[in-house]
Design an enzyme around this catalytic site. Sequence first.
Site, mmCIF file in Angstrom:
data_model
loop_
_atom_site.group_PDB
_atom_site.id
_atom_site.type_symbol
_atom_site.label_atom_id
_atom_site.label_comp_id
_atom_site.label_asym_id
_atom_site.label_seq_id
_atom_site.Cartn_x
_atom_site.Cartn_y
_atom_site.Cartn_z
ATOM 1 N N LYS A 129 40.199 38.628 62.036
ATOM 2 C CA LYS A 129 40.310 38.020 60.699
ATOM 3 C C LYS A 129 41.754 38.112 60.215
ATOM 4 O O LYS A 129 42.365 39.173 60.282
ATOM 5 C CB LYS A 129 39.365 38.726 59.727
ATOM 6 C CG LYS A 129 39.375 38.133 58.340
ATOM 7 C CD LYS A 129 38.216 38.637 57.498
ATOM 8 C CE LYS A 129 38.293 38.138 56.060
ATOM 9 N NZ LYS A 129 38.348 36.667 55.962
ATOM 10 N N GLY A 177 37.760 37.036 51.185
ATOM 11 C CA GLY A 177 37.507 36.213 50.000
ATOM 12 C C GLY A 177 36.259 36.692 49.267
ATOM 13 O O GLY A 177 36.208 36.691 48.033
ATOM 14 N N ALA A 186 33.349 27.961 48.654
ATOM 15 C CA ALA A 186 32.401 29.084 48.653
ATOM 16 C C ALA A 186 33.038 30.283 49.363
ATOM 17 O O ALA A 186 33.279 30.215 50.570
ATOM 18 C CB ALA A 186 31.111 28.685 49.347
ATOM 19 N N PRO A 187 33.325 31.352 48.640
ATOM 20 C CA PRO A 187 33.864 32.540 49.311
ATOM 21 C C PRO A 187 32.927 33.018 50.424
ATOM 22 O O PRO A 187 33.383 33.578 51.418
ATOM 23 C CB PRO A 187 33.943 33.578 48.186
ATOM 24 C CG PRO A 187 34.048 32.771 46.929
ATOM 25 C CD PRO A 187 33.253 31.526 47.186
ATOM 26 N N ILE A 239 33.766 29.873 63.011
ATOM 27 C CA ILE A 239 32.714 29.295 62.150
ATOM 28 C C ILE A 239 32.667 27.775 62.297
ATOM 29 O O ILE A 239 31.595 27.167 62.225
ATOM 30 C CB ILE A 239 32.874 29.733 60.674
ATOM 31 C CG1 ILE A 239 31.720 29.179 59.841
ATOM 32 C CG2 ILE A 239 34.214 29.365 60.088
ATOM 33 C CD1 ILE A 239 31.606 29.735 58.457
ATOM 34 N N GLY A 291 38.792 22.406 61.722
ATOM 35 C CA GLY A 291 38.734 23.762 62.268
ATOM 36 C C GLY A 291 37.565 23.867 63.232
ATOM 37 O O GLY A 291 36.961 24.922 63.407
ATOM 38 N N HIS A 303 35.120 43.700 58.629
ATOM 39 C CA HIS A 303 35.130 42.455 59.402
ATOM 40 C C HIS A 303 35.658 42.672 60.813
ATOM 41 O O HIS A 303 36.279 43.691 61.110
ATOM 42 C CB HIS A 303 35.998 41.402 58.708
ATOM 43 C CG HIS A 303 35.330 40.751 57.531
ATOM 44 N ND1 HIS A 303 35.279 41.343 56.292
ATOM 45 C CD2 HIS A 303 34.666 39.567 57.424
ATOM 46 C CE1 HIS A 303 34.622 40.551 55.454
ATOM 47 N NE2 HIS A 303 34.229 39.470 56.118
ATOM 48 N N HIS A 304 35.469 41.635 61.634
ATOM 49 C CA HIS A 304 36.024 41.597 62.989
ATOM 50 C C HIS A 304 37.556 41.666 62.910
ATOM 51 O O HIS A 304 38.158 41.214 61.927
ATOM 52 C CB HIS A 304 35.570 40.310 63.690
ATOM 53 C CG HIS A 304 36.001 39.058 62.971
ATOM 54 N ND1 HIS A 304 37.205 38.444 63.217
ATOM 55 C CD2 HIS A 304 35.403 38.332 61.976
ATOM 56 C CE1 HIS A 304 37.333 37.381 62.432
ATOM 57 N NE2 HIS A 304 36.249 37.292 61.664
HETATM 58 N N1 LIG Z 1 32.973 31.071 53.312
HETATM 59 C C1 LIG Z 1 32.339 31.616 54.367
HETATM 60 O O1 LIG Z 1 31.108 31.849 54.334
HETATM 61 C C2 LIG Z 1 33.120 31.942 55.599
HETATM 62 C C3 LIG Z 1 32.483 32.476 56.735
HETATM 63 C C4 LIG Z 1 33.272 32.732 57.873
HETATM 64 C C5 LIG Z 1 34.632 32.459 57.848
HETATM 65 N N2 LIG Z 1 35.199 31.972 56.707
HETATM 66 C C6 LIG Z 1 36.611 31.637 56.614
HETATM 67 O O2 LIG Z 1 36.826 30.450 57.379
HETATM 68 C C7 LIG Z 1 38.158 30.465 57.897
HETATM 69 C C8 LIG Z 1 38.089 30.291 59.425
HETATM 70 O O3 LIG Z 1 37.516 31.456 59.976
HETATM 71 P P1 LIG Z 1 37.331 31.597 61.567
HETATM 72 O O4 LIG Z 1 36.867 32.988 61.793
HETATM 73 O O5 LIG Z 1 36.528 30.460 62.083
HETATM 74 O O6 LIG Z 1 38.845 31.453 62.039
HETATM 75 P P2 LIG Z 1 39.354 30.879 63.445
HETATM 76 O O7 LIG Z 1 40.768 31.308 63.552
HETATM 77 O O8 LIG Z 1 38.384 31.214 64.523
HETATM 78 O O9 LIG Z 1 39.265 29.292 63.228
HETATM 79 C C9 LIG Z 1 40.168 28.536 62.485
HETATM 80 C C10 LIG Z 1 40.401 27.249 63.277
HETATM 81 O O10 LIG Z 1 41.111 26.331 62.461
HETATM 82 C C11 LIG Z 1 42.062 25.680 63.292
HETATM 83 N N3 LIG Z 1 43.098 25.094 62.447
HETATM 84 C C12 LIG Z 1 44.185 25.671 61.892
HETATM 85 N N4 LIG Z 1 44.876 24.775 61.174
HETATM 86 C C13 LIG Z 1 44.201 23.604 61.271
HETATM 87 C C14 LIG Z 1 44.399 22.317 60.740
HETATM 88 N N5 LIG Z 1 45.459 22.039 59.967
HETATM 89 N N6 LIG Z 1 43.495 21.343 61.021
HETATM 90 C C15 LIG Z 1 42.431 21.606 61.801
HETATM 91 N N7 LIG Z 1 42.173 22.806 62.346
HETATM 92 C C16 LIG Z 1 43.057 23.797 62.068
HETATM 93 C C17 LIG Z 1 42.558 26.777 64.234
HETATM 94 O O11 LIG Z 1 43.211 26.249 65.379
HETATM 95 C C18 LIG Z 1 41.240 27.469 64.562
HETATM 96 O O12 LIG Z 1 40.593 26.852 65.645
HETATM 97 C C19 LIG Z 1 38.783 31.789 57.438
HETATM 98 O O13 LIG Z 1 39.505 31.587 56.246
HETATM 99 C C20 LIG Z 1 37.558 32.650 57.175
HETATM 100 O O14 LIG Z 1 37.823 33.690 56.265
HETATM 101 C C21 LIG Z 1 34.474 31.715 55.605
HETATM 102 O O1 LIG Z 2 34.958 36.068 59.300
HETATM 103 C C1 LIG Z 2 35.572 35.780 58.270
HETATM 104 O O2 LIG Z 2 36.819 35.596 58.257
HETATM 105 C C2 LIG Z 2 34.852 35.670 56.990
HETATM 106 N N1 LIG Z 2 35.504 35.261 55.947
HETATM 107 C C3 LIG Z 2 34.974 35.110 54.634
HETATM 108 C C4 LIG Z 2 35.644 36.069 53.669
HETATM 109 O O3 LIG Z 2 36.850 36.337 53.803
HETATM 110 O O4 LIG Z 2 34.973 36.531 52.735
HETATM 111 C C5 LIG Z 2 33.461 35.205 54.583
HETATM 112 C C6 LIG Z 2 32.910 36.205 55.532
HETATM 113 C C7 LIG Z 2 33.409 35.979 56.948
#
Ligand SMILES: NC(=O)c1ccc[n+]([C@@H]2O[C@H](COP(=O)([O-])OP(=O)(O)OC[C@H]3O[C@@H](n4cnc5c(N)ncnc54)[C@H](O)[C@@H]3O)[C@@H](O)[C@H]2O)c1
Ligand SMILES: O=C(O)C1=N[C@H](C(=O)O)CCC1
Length: 250
Positions: A139, A145, A105-106, A15, A10, A135-136
């Site tokens: 999402k 999560g 990690a959520p 992120i 990703g 959130h933005h």
């Molecule tokens: N745990 C945390 O602290 C935290 C923080 C921010 C975001 N997140 C989570 O992380 C995830 C991504 O968030 P984001 O805002 O970056 O989303 P995003 O849509 O910007 O990025 C996701 C990326 O993954 C790519 N992707 C999809 N399937 C794929 C695959 N099979 N292999 C490789 N790449 C693939 C997409 O093309 C995209 O570029 C979400 O589930 C979000 O909720 C978690």
């Molecule tokens: O930007 C997001 O998407 C985020 N996803 C996680 C969630 O769903 O809790 C963590 C915060 C940002």
Amino acid sequence: MSKLRVAVLGAKGRIGAEAVRAVEAAEDLELVAALGRGDALGTLTDTGAQVVVELTTPASVMENLDFCVRHGIHAVVGTTGWTDDRLAQLDTSLAASPETGVLIAPNFSIGAVLTMKFAQAAAPYFESVEVIELHHPNKVDAPSGTATRTAQLIAAARQQAGSAPQPDATATALDGARGADVDGVPVHAVRLRGLLAHQEVLLGGEGETLTIRHDSLHHSSFMPGILLGVRRVVDTPGLTFGLEHFLDLR
Ligand SMILES: NC(=O)c1ccc[n+]([C@@H]2O[C@H](COP(=O)([O-])OP(=O)(O)OC[C@H]3O[C@@H](n4cnc5c(N)ncnc54)[C@H](O)[C@@H]3O)[C@@H](O)[C@H]2O)c1
Ligand SMILES: O=C(O)C1=N[C@H](C(=O)O)CCC1
């Protein structure tokens, strides 16, 4: 000392791109692959990745983790969408690869982890508790999560303390007006341009309220947690759910 070989899945996402920069900047880590949608997972084995940072989508995460676990590659997972069924499936694949570690990690930010801990501690002392996550608008999932986990922890703390059900005389409401019900805790999701990731836990008792609020203002807030996860997961076989297990929280 040899560097830990890390891959990001990703890597072009919001992120994921930040995680690529953070791994590249860490002196003890080597970025060996930065994969996006459609890239071959075989690159992970070809490049000898020891740890994968999984930041894709709920639709992709299971297949990616299945590959990692089958090949003994540890994983640090931020992707959301975790259900009991999915966790059980992952547990089953990990049982066949007992040396492999997976951290889910959520939320990787210290403030969000502390918000969950504070909310869990406070919940039994108040009659009412509701969670608002903001959130933005790009999402893909709701509730977040983090909010789901926060509500589950609150509900468990209240059940353990023998708390009464929350007071709520609302008999008539448009569908969704009272939010989603997560183990009896209402969770409300706001999607607003300009925001990144925010959460409020509202607690109410007779004549008083307590609000616990956390704001992630930049994706950099998640990086120390991700890097900690990468360094610790290699010595932590099995499934770990929640960054708090890798933190020395009192
Ligand atoms: N745990 C945390 O602290 C935290 C923080 C921010 C975001 N997140 C989570 O992380 C995830 C991504 O968030 P984001 O805002 O970056 O989303 P995003 O849509 O910007 O990025 C996701 C990326 O993954 C790519 N992707 C999809 N399937 C794929 C695959 N099979 N292999 C490789 N790449 C693939 C997409 O093309 C995209 O570029 C979400 O589930 C979000 O909720 C978690
Ligand atoms: O930007 C997001 O998407 C985020 N996803 C996680 C969630 O769903 O809790 C963590 C915060 C940002």
